[in-house]
Design a protein around this motif. Structure first.
Motif, PDB file in Angstrom:
ATOM      1  N   LYS A 128     -41.192  28.763 -12.051  1.00 33.75           N
ATOM      2  CA  LYS A 128     -40.456  28.174 -10.935  1.00 33.75           C
ATOM      3  C   LYS A 128     -38.978  28.058 -11.262  1.00 33.75           C
ATOM      4  O   LYS A 128     -38.134  28.408 -10.458  1.00 33.75           O
ATOM      5  N   ALA A 129     -38.611  27.598 -12.417  1.00 33.84           N
ATOM      6  CA  ALA A 129     -37.249  27.599 -12.964  1.00 33.84           C
ATOM      7  C   ALA A 129     -36.204  27.009 -12.026  1.00 33.84           C
ATOM      8  O   ALA A 129     -35.211  27.633 -11.695  1.00 33.84           O
ATOM      9  N   ASP A 130     -36.398  25.756 -11.599  1.00 37.18           N
ATOM     10  CA  ASP A 130     -35.388  25.075 -10.778  1.00 37.18           C
ATOM     11  C   ASP A 130     -34.085  24.856 -11.542  1.00 37.18           C
ATOM     12  O   ASP A 130     -33.019  24.742 -10.943  1.00 37.18           O
ATOM     13  N   ARG A 171     -29.109  30.559  -9.871  1.00 33.56           N
ATOM     14  CA  ARG A 171     -29.746  31.080  -8.666  1.00 33.56           C
ATOM     15  C   ARG A 171     -30.253  32.517  -8.827  1.00 33.56           C
ATOM     16  O   ARG A 171     -31.290  32.881  -8.303  1.00 33.56           O
ATOM     17  N   MET A 172     -29.529  33.349  -9.559  1.00 28.17           N
ATOM     18  CA  MET A 172     -29.940  34.745  -9.687  1.00 28.17           C
ATOM     19  C   MET A 172     -31.235  34.912 -10.479  1.00 28.17           C
ATOM     20  O   MET A 172     -31.860  35.957 -10.417  1.00 28.17           O
ATOM     21  N   PHE A 173     -31.654  33.892 -11.205  1.00 23.09           N
ATOM     22  CA  PHE A 173     -32.905  33.967 -11.954  1.00 23.09           C
ATOM     23  C   PHE A 173     -34.053  33.242 -11.273  1.00 23.09           C
ATOM     24  O   PHE A 173     -35.165  33.239 -11.789  1.00 23.09           O
ATOM     25  N   THR A 213     -39.023  34.498  -3.804  1.00 25.12           N
ATOM     26  CA  THR A 213     -38.721  35.830  -3.279  1.00 25.12           C
ATOM     27  C   THR A 213     -39.875  36.777  -3.535  1.00 25.12           C
ATOM     28  O   THR A 213     -40.286  37.530  -2.645  1.00 25.12           O
ATOM     29  N   PHE A 214     -40.421  36.761  -4.748  1.00 28.22           N
ATOM     30  CA  PHE A 214     -41.563  37.612  -5.059  1.00 28.22           C
ATOM     31  C   PHE A 214     -42.769  37.242  -4.193  1.00 28.22           C
ATOM     32  O   PHE A 214     -43.487  38.103  -3.706  1.00 28.22           O
TER      33      PHE A 214
END
Length: 72
Positions: free
Chosen positions: A41-43, A47-49, A54-55
């Motif tokens: 999830k990587a909040d 933003r680019m990661f 999106t996936f």
């Protein structure tokens, strides 16, 4: 007779292209679905990661992805 054979060959290649396109779509949906499930999830990340949603959206139909993105 030759025109009929050429027309039939043209229709078969169009049907073959449709089969290839649908196979590519199935493969893309499966690949993006797997990426969406496995990607963190990587909040906290820039933003680019942050690509999990999106996936997941790319693995859905356009209508389903829209309603999933606007739902609470």
């Amino acid at each position: 007779m030759l025109r009929l054979a050429a027309a039939a060959a043209g229709n078969m290649s169009a049907a073959g292209a449709l089969g290839v396109a649908s196979a590519a779509l199935i493969i893309a949906i499966a690949a993006f679905g797997m990426l969406g499930r496995m990607y963190p999830k990587a909040d906290w990340a820039p933003r680019m990661f942050r690509a999990k949603s999106t996936f997941q959206a790319l693995a859905r139909t356009s209508v389903d992805a829209y309603f999933h993105s606007v739902s609470i």
